[in-house]
Design an enzyme around this catalytic site. Sequence first.
Site, mmCIF file in Angstrom:
data_model
loop_
_atom_site.group_PDB
_atom_site.id
_atom_site.type_symbol
_atom_site.label_atom_id
_atom_site.label_comp_id
_atom_site.label_asym_id
_atom_site.label_seq_id
_atom_site.Cartn_x
_atom_site.Cartn_y
_atom_site.Cartn_z
ATOM 1 N N ARG A 259 0.872 -1.178 0.000
ATOM 2 C CA ARG A 259 0.000 0.000 0.000
ATOM 3 C C ARG A 259 0.908 1.226 0.000
ATOM 4 N NH1 ARG A 259 -2.020 0.481 5.582
ATOM 5 N NH2 ARG A 259 -0.823 2.376 5.601
ATOM 6 N N HIS A 263 -3.479 4.176 4.894
ATOM 7 C CA HIS A 263 -4.571 3.188 4.884
ATOM 8 C C HIS A 263 -5.834 3.807 4.272
ATOM 9 C CE1 HIS A 263 -7.452 0.191 6.103
ATOM 10 N NE2 HIS A 263 -8.106 1.101 6.781
ATOM 11 N N TYR A 272 3.797 5.261 11.701
ATOM 12 C CA TYR A 272 4.154 3.885 12.064
ATOM 13 C C TYR A 272 4.972 3.142 11.005
ATOM 14 C CZ TYR A 272 -0.140 3.094 9.350
ATOM 15 O OH TYR A 272 -1.096 3.088 8.367
HETATM 16 C C1 LIG Z 1 -14.903 -6.595 11.136
HETATM 17 C C2 LIG Z 1 -14.045 -5.380 11.111
HETATM 18 N N1 LIG Z 1 -13.133 -5.188 12.068
HETATM 19 C C3 LIG Z 1 -12.342 -4.073 12.039
HETATM 20 C C4 LIG Z 1 -12.492 -3.146 11.047
HETATM 21 C C5 LIG Z 1 -11.612 -1.906 11.020
HETATM 22 N N2 LIG Z 1 -10.663 -2.032 9.918
HETATM 23 C C6 LIG Z 1 -10.846 -1.362 8.757
HETATM 24 S S1 LIG Z 1 -9.644 -1.705 7.643
HETATM 25 C C7 LIG Z 1 -8.855 -2.729 8.705
HETATM 26 C C8 LIG Z 1 -7.578 -3.414 8.304
HETATM 27 C C9 LIG Z 1 -7.741 -4.335 7.160
HETATM 28 O O1 LIG Z 1 -6.489 -4.799 6.749
HETATM 29 P P1 LIG Z 1 -6.343 -5.713 5.494
HETATM 30 O O2 LIG Z 1 -7.345 -6.805 5.530
HETATM 31 O O3 LIG Z 1 -4.918 -6.107 5.400
HETATM 32 O O4 LIG Z 1 -6.764 -4.758 4.262
HETATM 33 P P2 LIG Z 1 -6.048 -3.444 3.734
HETATM 34 O O5 LIG Z 1 -6.763 -2.278 4.335
HETATM 35 O O6 LIG Z 1 -4.619 -3.510 4.107
HETATM 36 O O7 LIG Z 1 -6.247 -3.447 2.251
HETATM 37 C C10 LIG Z 1 -9.529 -2.800 9.929
HETATM 38 C C11 LIG Z 1 -9.086 -3.610 11.073
HETATM 39 C C12 LIG Z 1 -13.480 -3.368 10.065
HETATM 40 N N3 LIG Z 1 -13.672 -2.527 9.060
HETATM 41 N N4 LIG Z 1 -14.236 -4.486 10.118
#
Ligand SMILES: Cc1ncc(C[n+]2csc(CCOP(=O)(O)OP(=O)(O)O)c2C)c(N)n1
Length: 371
Positions: A259, A263, A272
Amino acid sequence: MPVRTVYTAKIDHIQIMDEHGVVDEKLAHGTLSDQEVLELYKYMCKCRALDETAFKLQRSGRMGTYPQNKGQEAAAIGAGYALQRGVDWLVPCYRENAALWMHGLPMHYVLLHWMGDERGNQIPEGVCMTPLCIPIGTQMLHATGISWAFKIRNEPKIAATFFGDGATSEGDFHEAMNFASTFQTPTIFFCQNNHWAISVPRESQMNSETVAQKALAYGMPTVQVDGNDLLAVYKVTKEAADRARAGGGPSFIEAVTYRLADHTTADDARRYRDPKEVEAWQGKDPVIRLRKYLTARSLWTDEQQASLDEEAKIMVTDVIRAAEGIAKPTTDDIFDYTYATLPPELEVQKRTLRTHSLGQYPEQAALSSVR
Ligand SMILES: Cc1ncc(C[n+]2csc(CCOP(=O)(O)OP(=O)(O)O)c2C)c(N)n1
Ligand SMILES: [Mg+2]
Protein backbone atom coordinates in the site's frame (compact mmCIF):
# COMPACT_ATOMS: atom_id res chain seq x y z
CA MET A 1 6.25 -48.08 14.89
CA PRO A 2 8.36 -45.80 12.69
CA VAL A 3 7.23 -42.22 12.35
CA ARG A 4 5.71 -41.61 8.96
CA THR A 5 5.50 -38.23 7.32
CA VAL A 6 1.85 -37.82 6.46
CA TYR A 7 2.02 -34.37 4.96
CA THR A 8 4.63 -32.13 3.38
CA ALA A 9 4.06 -28.88 1.60
CA LYS A 10 5.67 -26.11 -0.35
CA ILE A 11 4.52 -22.73 -1.53
CA ASP A 12 5.62 -21.47 -4.95
CA HIS A 13 6.28 -17.79 -5.57
CA ILE A 14 5.64 -16.67 -9.14
CA GLN A 15 7.21 -13.64 -10.76
CA ILE A 16 7.38 -13.08 -14.51
CA MET A 17 8.29 -9.39 -14.73
CA ASP A 18 10.83 -8.01 -12.28
CA GLU A 19 10.85 -4.51 -10.90
CA HIS A 20 12.95 -3.25 -13.82
CA GLY A 21 10.31 -4.43 -16.26
CA VAL A 22 12.45 -7.34 -17.44
CA VAL A 23 10.46 -10.43 -18.31
CA ASP A 24 11.14 -14.16 -18.19
CA GLU A 25 10.08 -14.84 -21.76
CA LYS A 26 9.41 -18.51 -21.14
CA LEU A 27 7.03 -17.84 -18.27
CA ALA A 28 5.47 -14.89 -20.09
CA HIS A 29 4.63 -17.02 -23.10
CA GLY A 30 0.88 -17.40 -23.55
CA THR A 31 -0.06 -14.85 -20.90
CA LEU A 32 -0.97 -11.44 -22.34
CA SER A 33 -0.40 -10.02 -25.82
CA ASP A 34 1.33 -6.64 -26.24
CA GLN A 35 -2.00 -5.10 -27.10
CA GLU A 36 -3.60 -6.46 -23.95
CA VAL A 37 -0.73 -5.24 -21.77
CA LEU A 38 -1.07 -1.79 -23.33
CA GLU A 39 -4.78 -1.65 -22.62
CA LEU A 40 -4.33 -2.80 -19.05
CA TYR A 41 -1.53 -0.29 -18.51
CA LYS A 42 -3.92 2.49 -19.55
CA TYR A 43 -6.51 1.22 -17.05
CA MET A 44 -3.89 1.25 -14.31
CA CYS A 45 -2.80 4.81 -15.09
CA LYS A 46 -6.37 6.05 -15.15
CA CYS A 47 -7.14 4.23 -11.94
CA ARG A 48 -4.21 5.95 -10.26
CA ALA A 49 -5.21 9.35 -11.62
CA LEU A 50 -8.68 8.98 -10.12
CA ASP A 51 -7.22 7.65 -6.89
CA GLU A 52 -5.00 10.69 -6.48
CA THR A 53 -7.85 13.04 -7.21
CA ALA A 54 -10.16 11.22 -4.81
CA PHE A 55 -7.59 11.87 -2.09
CA LYS A 56 -7.68 15.60 -2.89
CA LEU A 57 -11.50 15.58 -2.89
CA GLN A 58 -11.45 14.26 0.65
CA ARG A 59 -8.87 16.83 1.70
CA SER A 60 -11.00 19.64 0.33
CA GLY A 61 -14.11 18.38 2.13
CA ARG A 62 -15.91 17.04 -0.94
CA MET A 63 -15.76 13.39 0.10
CA GLY A 64 -15.74 11.28 3.26
CA THR A 65 -12.96 8.82 4.01
CA TYR A 66 -11.24 7.29 1.00
CA PRO A 67 -8.82 4.33 0.82
CA GLN A 68 -6.27 4.83 -1.92
CA ASN A 69 -5.48 1.87 -4.17
CA LYS A 70 -2.06 3.26 -5.06
CA GLY A 71 0.52 0.53 -5.54
CA GLN A 72 -2.01 -2.30 -5.84
CA GLU A 73 -3.29 -1.65 -9.36
CA ALA A 74 -1.56 -4.62 -11.02
CA ALA A 75 -3.04 -7.04 -8.51
CA ALA A 76 -6.57 -5.78 -9.08
CA ILE A 77 -6.42 -5.46 -12.85
CA GLY A 78 -4.43 -8.65 -13.45
CA ALA A 79 -6.93 -10.68 -11.47
CA GLY A 80 -9.93 -8.85 -12.92
CA TYR A 81 -8.81 -9.48 -16.47
CA ALA A 82 -8.60 -13.23 -15.87
CA LEU A 83 -12.32 -13.31 -15.04
CA GLN A 84 -15.21 -13.11 -17.48
CA ARG A 85 -17.07 -9.82 -17.43
CA GLY A 86 -20.82 -10.24 -17.08
CA VAL A 87 -20.42 -13.93 -16.16
CA ASP A 88 -18.13 -14.27 -13.14
CA TRP A 89 -18.84 -12.41 -9.94
CA LEU A 90 -16.47 -10.09 -8.13
CA VAL A 91 -16.90 -9.91 -4.38
CA PRO A 92 -14.62 -7.06 -3.37
CA CYS A 93 -13.49 -5.28 -0.24
CA TYR A 94 -12.41 -1.71 -1.04
CA ARG A 95 -9.00 -1.70 -2.74
CA GLU A 96 -9.79 -3.17 -6.16
CA ASN A 97 -11.23 -0.19 -8.03
CA ALA A 98 -9.51 -1.08 -11.29
CA ALA A 99 -11.08 -4.54 -11.39
CA LEU A 100 -14.55 -3.16 -10.64
CA TRP A 101 -14.40 -0.62 -13.46
CA MET A 102 -13.10 -3.24 -15.84
CA HIS A 103 -16.14 -5.39 -14.99
CA GLY A 104 -18.54 -2.58 -15.75
CA LEU A 105 -19.09 -0.58 -12.58
CA PRO A 106 -19.41 3.07 -13.60
CA MET A 107 -16.42 4.81 -12.04
CA HIS A 108 -18.43 7.44 -10.19
CA TYR A 109 -20.21 4.73 -8.15
CA VAL A 110 -17.06 4.22 -6.10
CA LEU A 111 -16.87 7.95 -5.39
CA LEU A 112 -20.57 8.02 -4.48
CA HIS A 113 -19.96 5.22 -2.01
CA TRP A 114 -17.22 7.18 -0.28
CA MET A 115 -19.28 10.35 -0.42
CA GLY A 116 -21.77 8.49 1.76
CA ASP A 117 -24.36 8.18 -1.01
CA GLU A 118 -26.04 4.76 -0.90
CA ARG A 119 -26.66 4.91 -4.63
CA GLY A 120 -22.98 4.03 -5.04
CA ASN A 121 -23.94 0.59 -3.71
CA GLN A 122 -26.81 -0.02 -6.14
CA ILE A 123 -24.87 -2.12 -8.60
CA PRO A 124 -26.43 -1.73 -12.07
CA GLU A 125 -28.30 -4.65 -13.60
CA GLY A 126 -25.96 -6.93 -15.52
CA VAL A 127 -22.85 -5.84 -13.63
CA CYS A 128 -21.77 -8.93 -11.72
CA MET A 129 -20.44 -7.82 -8.37
CA THR A 130 -21.42 -7.09 -4.81
CA PRO A 131 -20.97 -3.59 -3.35
CA LEU A 132 -17.75 -2.49 -1.62
CA CYS A 133 -17.46 -4.26 1.69
CA ILE A 134 -16.08 -2.38 4.67
CA PRO A 135 -16.60 -4.97 7.45
CA ILE A 136 -13.36 -6.90 7.16
CA GLY A 137 -13.79 -10.45 5.91
CA THR A 138 -17.55 -10.78 5.71
CA GLN A 139 -17.58 -10.75 1.91
CA MET A 140 -15.57 -13.96 1.64
CA LEU A 141 -18.54 -15.91 2.96
CA HIS A 142 -20.77 -14.23 0.40
CA ALA A 143 -18.40 -15.33 -2.36
CA THR A 144 -18.50 -18.90 -1.14
CA GLY A 145 -22.30 -18.78 -1.08
CA ILE A 146 -22.56 -17.25 -4.53
CA SER A 147 -20.22 -19.80 -6.05
CA TRP A 148 -21.99 -22.62 -4.25
CA ALA A 149 -25.17 -21.51 -5.99
CA PHE A 150 -23.35 -21.63 -9.32
CA LYS A 151 -22.30 -25.17 -8.58
CA ILE A 152 -25.78 -26.29 -7.54
CA ARG A 153 -27.26 -24.74 -10.68
CA ASN A 154 -24.55 -26.25 -12.84
CA GLU A 155 -23.54 -22.84 -14.19
CA PRO A 156 -19.93 -22.48 -15.39
CA LYS A 157 -19.34 -19.31 -13.37
CA ILE A 158 -16.92 -18.26 -10.69
CA ALA A 159 -17.02 -15.94 -7.70
CA ALA A 160 -13.71 -14.23 -6.94
CA THR A 161 -13.36 -12.49 -3.65
CA PHE A 162 -10.76 -9.86 -2.81
CA PHE A 163 -9.48 -9.17 0.68
CA GLY A 164 -6.39 -8.04 2.54
CA ASP A 165 -3.79 -9.83 4.64
CA GLY A 166 -5.54 -8.60 7.78
CA ALA A 167 -8.79 -10.24 6.70
CA THR A 168 -7.15 -13.66 6.86
CA SER A 169 -6.95 -13.23 10.65
CA GLU A 170 -10.74 -13.16 10.83
CA GLY A 171 -12.93 -16.17 11.62
CA ASP A 172 -15.05 -15.47 8.55
CA PHE A 173 -12.04 -16.19 6.36
CA HIS A 174 -11.60 -19.67 7.81
CA GLU A 175 -15.29 -20.50 7.59
CA ALA A 176 -15.43 -19.39 3.98
CA MET A 177 -12.31 -21.35 3.07
CA ASN A 178 -13.44 -24.50 4.86
CA PHE A 179 -16.89 -24.46 3.30
CA ALA A 180 -15.54 -23.71 -0.18
CA SER A 181 -13.02 -26.53 -0.10
CA THR A 182 -15.38 -29.04 1.49
CA PHE A 183 -18.09 -28.31 -1.07
CA GLN A 184 -15.56 -27.70 -3.88
CA THR A 185 -17.19 -24.45 -4.90
CA PRO A 186 -15.84 -22.43 -7.87
CA THR A 187 -14.36 -19.69 -5.70
CA ILE A 188 -11.13 -17.73 -6.03
CA PHE A 189 -9.79 -16.32 -2.79
CA PHE A 190 -7.58 -13.42 -3.84
CA CYS A 191 -5.60 -11.93 -0.97
CA GLN A 192 -3.86 -8.63 -1.49
CA ASN A 193 -1.07 -8.90 1.03
CA ASN A 194 0.00 -5.27 1.24
CA HIS A 195 1.93 -5.96 4.46
CA TRP A 196 -0.25 -3.79 6.68
CA ALA A 197 -3.68 -3.91 8.29
CA ILE A 198 -3.93 -0.19 9.00
CA SER A 199 -0.99 0.21 11.44
CA VAL A 200 -0.53 -3.49 12.24
CA PRO A 201 2.28 -5.15 10.28
CA ARG A 202 1.59 -8.60 8.90
CA GLU A 203 4.16 -10.22 11.19
CA SER A 204 2.29 -8.96 14.27
CA GLN A 205 -1.02 -10.52 13.33
CA MET A 206 -0.05 -13.97 12.07
CA ASN A 207 2.72 -16.43 12.76
CA SER A 208 2.85 -18.07 9.34
CA GLU A 209 5.67 -17.21 6.94
CA THR A 210 3.24 -16.74 4.07
CA VAL A 211 -0.46 -16.05 3.81
CA ALA A 212 -0.70 -18.60 1.00
CA GLN A 213 0.09 -21.50 3.31
CA LYS A 214 -3.12 -20.95 5.26
CA ALA A 215 -4.95 -22.53 2.33
CA LEU A 216 -2.97 -25.75 2.72
CA ALA A 217 -4.96 -26.52 5.85
CA TYR A 218 -8.07 -26.57 3.67
CA GLY A 219 -6.55 -28.76 0.95
CA MET A 220 -6.82 -25.92 -1.52
CA PRO A 221 -4.43 -25.19 -4.41
CA THR A 222 -2.49 -22.13 -3.33
CA VAL A 223 0.25 -19.91 -4.66
CA GLN A 224 2.13 -16.75 -3.82
CA VAL A 225 2.58 -14.27 -6.64
CA ASP A 226 4.36 -10.97 -7.08
CA GLY A 227 1.28 -8.79 -6.84
CA ASN A 228 2.98 -5.88 -8.61
CA ASP A 229 3.62 -8.02 -11.66
CA LEU A 230 0.67 -7.80 -14.02
CA LEU A 231 1.67 -10.83 -16.09
CA ALA A 232 2.18 -13.11 -13.11
CA VAL A 233 -1.06 -12.06 -11.41
CA TYR A 234 -2.97 -12.65 -14.62
CA LYS A 235 -1.35 -16.04 -15.14
CA VAL A 236 -2.09 -17.46 -11.69
CA THR A 237 -5.63 -16.07 -11.61
CA LYS A 238 -6.37 -17.47 -15.06
CA GLU A 239 -5.14 -20.88 -13.94
CA ALA A 240 -7.36 -20.70 -10.86
CA ALA A 241 -10.32 -19.56 -12.97
CA ASP A 242 -9.85 -22.35 -15.53
CA ARG A 243 -9.63 -24.90 -12.75
CA ALA A 244 -12.75 -23.61 -11.01
CA ARG A 245 -14.74 -23.47 -14.25
CA ALA A 246 -13.75 -27.03 -15.06
CA GLY A 247 -15.12 -28.23 -11.72
CA GLY A 248 -11.78 -28.26 -9.90
CA GLY A 249 -12.99 -26.25 -6.93
CA PRO A 250 -11.56 -23.23 -5.13
CA SER A 251 -8.06 -21.74 -5.17
CA PHE A 252 -6.15 -19.32 -3.04
CA ILE A 253 -3.82 -16.61 -4.34
CA GLU A 254 -1.58 -14.45 -2.19
CA ALA A 255 -0.59 -11.38 -4.18
CA VAL A 256 2.38 -9.77 -2.47
CA THR A 257 2.05 -6.04 -2.92
CA TYR A 258 2.31 -2.82 -0.95
CA ARG A 259 0.00 0.00 0.00
CA LEU A 260 1.95 3.03 -1.22
CA ALA A 261 -0.48 5.49 0.37
CA ASP A 262 -2.00 5.80 3.83
CA HIS A 263 -4.57 3.19 4.88
CA THR A 264 -7.30 5.74 4.26
CA THR A 265 -7.52 9.50 4.30
CA ALA A 266 -8.19 9.18 8.05
CA ASP A 267 -4.72 7.73 8.57
CA ASP A 268 -1.16 9.06 8.62
CA ALA A 269 1.14 6.11 7.90
CA ARG A 270 4.23 8.19 8.60
CA ARG A 271 3.47 7.62 12.28
CA TYR A 272 4.15 3.89 12.06
CA ARG A 273 5.98 3.03 8.83
CA ASP A 274 9.69 3.26 8.19
CA PRO A 275 10.22 5.65 5.26
CA LYS A 276 12.94 3.31 3.97
CA GLU A 277 10.37 0.53 3.61
CA VAL A 278 8.06 2.80 1.63
CA GLU A 279 10.93 3.96 -0.54
CA ALA A 280 11.96 0.37 -1.30
CA TRP A 281 8.42 -0.43 -2.44
CA GLN A 282 8.19 2.72 -4.53
CA GLY A 283 10.97 1.10 -6.53
CA LYS A 284 8.62 -1.83 -7.21
CA ASP A 285 5.67 0.34 -8.25
CA PRO A 286 3.54 -1.72 -10.66
CA VAL A 287 2.74 1.23 -12.93
CA ILE A 288 6.38 2.33 -13.31
CA ARG A 289 7.44 -1.28 -13.83
CA LEU A 290 4.98 -1.79 -16.64
CA ARG A 291 5.95 1.47 -18.29
CA LYS A 292 9.59 0.35 -18.27
CA TYR A 293 8.54 -2.91 -19.88
CA LEU A 294 6.48 -1.21 -22.58
CA THR A 295 9.15 1.39 -23.29
CA ALA A 296 11.87 -1.24 -23.61
CA ARG A 297 9.72 -3.06 -26.18
CA SER A 298 9.18 0.18 -28.13
CA LEU A 299 5.46 -0.01 -27.38
CA TRP A 300 5.27 3.24 -25.45
CA THR A 301 6.71 6.74 -25.79
CA ASP A 302 6.78 9.88 -23.64
CA GLU A 303 4.35 11.47 -26.10
CA GLN A 304 1.88 8.62 -25.64
CA GLN A 305 2.23 8.99 -21.87
CA ALA A 306 1.55 12.73 -22.09
CA SER A 307 -1.57 12.13 -24.13
CA LEU A 308 -2.75 9.36 -21.77
CA ASP A 309 -2.23 11.72 -18.80
CA GLU A 310 -4.35 14.29 -20.59
CA GLU A 311 -7.04 11.69 -21.34
CA ALA A 312 -6.99 10.59 -17.69
CA LYS A 313 -7.48 14.17 -16.52
CA ILE A 314 -10.57 14.55 -18.68
CA MET A 315 -11.91 11.20 -17.52
CA VAL A 316 -11.38 12.10 -13.87
CA THR A 317 -13.18 15.42 -14.35
CA ASP A 318 -16.11 13.61 -15.97
CA VAL A 319 -16.27 11.03 -13.18
CA ILE A 320 -16.27 13.68 -10.48
CA ARG A 321 -18.92 15.65 -12.33
CA ALA A 322 -21.09 12.53 -12.53
CA ALA A 323 -20.70 11.86 -8.80
CA GLU A 324 -21.21 15.44 -7.65
CA GLY A 325 -23.87 16.24 -10.19
CA ILE A 326 -26.28 13.49 -9.17
CA ALA A 327 -29.63 14.81 -7.98
CA LYS A 328 -29.98 14.81 -4.20
CA PRO A 329 -31.86 11.75 -2.96
CA THR A 330 -35.37 12.40 -1.71
CA THR A 331 -36.06 11.95 1.98
CA ASP A 332 -38.39 9.07 1.02
CA ASP A 333 -35.28 7.05 0.17
CA ILE A 334 -34.57 6.55 3.85
CA PHE A 335 -37.84 4.66 4.16
CA ASP A 336 -38.31 3.01 0.82
CA TYR A 337 -35.91 0.08 0.69
CA THR A 338 -35.92 -1.72 4.01
CA TYR A 339 -39.51 -2.96 4.30
CA ALA A 340 -41.84 -4.32 1.64
CA THR A 341 -44.66 -2.72 3.64
CA LEU A 342 -43.70 0.13 5.90
CA PRO A 343 -44.78 -0.36 9.54
CA PRO A 344 -47.37 2.26 10.55
CA GLU A 345 -45.05 4.20 12.85
CA LEU A 346 -42.49 4.59 10.06
CA GLU A 347 -45.30 5.56 7.71
CA VAL A 348 -45.99 8.46 10.08
CA GLN A 349 -42.32 9.37 10.20
CA LYS A 350 -42.14 9.32 6.42
CA ARG A 351 -45.10 11.69 6.14
CA THR A 352 -44.02 14.05 8.90
CA LEU A 353 -40.24 13.65 8.71
CA ARG A 354 -40.21 13.54 12.48
CA THR A 355 -39.67 10.76 14.92
CA HIS A 356 -42.77 10.26 17.02
CA SER A 357 -41.16 8.65 20.03
CA LEU A 358 -43.78 10.28 22.17
CA GLY A 359 -42.81 11.01 25.70
CA GLN A 360 -39.17 11.03 24.74
CA TYR A 361 -39.57 14.31 22.90
CA PRO A 362 -42.59 16.03 24.50
CA GLU A 363 -42.50 18.84 21.94
CA GLN A 364 -43.53 16.27 19.36
CA ALA A 365 -46.55 15.14 21.27
CA ALA A 366 -48.72 16.97 18.77
CA LEU A 367 -47.73 14.35 16.25
CA SER A 368 -49.84 11.75 18.01
CA SER A 369 -52.81 13.30 16.26
CA VAL A 370 -51.23 12.77 12.84
CA ARG A 371 -52.25 9.12 12.80
C1 LIG B 1 -14.90 -6.60 11.14
C2 LIG B 1 -14.05 -5.38 11.11
N1 LIG B 1 -13.13 -5.19 12.07
C3 LIG B 1 -12.34 -4.07 12.04
C4 LIG B 1 -12.49 -3.15 11.05
C5 LIG B 1 -11.61 -1.91 11.02
N2 LIG B 1 -10.66 -2.03 9.92
C6 LIG B 1 -10.85 -1.36 8.76
S1 LIG B 1 -9.64 -1.71 7.64
C7 LIG B 1 -8.86 -2.73 8.70
C8 LIG B 1 -7.58 -3.41 8.30
C9 LIG B 1 -7.74 -4.34 7.16
O1 LIG B 1 -6.49 -4.80 6.75
P1 LIG B 1 -6.34 -5.71 5.49
O2 LIG B 1 -7.34 -6.80 5.53
O3 LIG B 1 -4.92 -6.11 5.40
O4 LIG B 1 -6.76 -4.76 4.26
P2 LIG B 1 -6.05 -3.44 3.73
O5 LIG B 1 -6.76 -2.28 4.34
O6 LIG B 1 -4.62 -3.51 4.11
O7 LIG B 1 -6.25 -3.45 2.25
C10 LIG B 1 -9.53 -2.80 9.93
C11 LIG B 1 -9.09 -3.61 11.07
C12 LIG B 1 -13.48 -3.37 10.07
N3 LIG B 1 -13.67 -2.53 9.06
N4 LIG B 1 -14.24 -4.49 10.12
MG1 LIG C 1 -3.40 -5.21 4.33
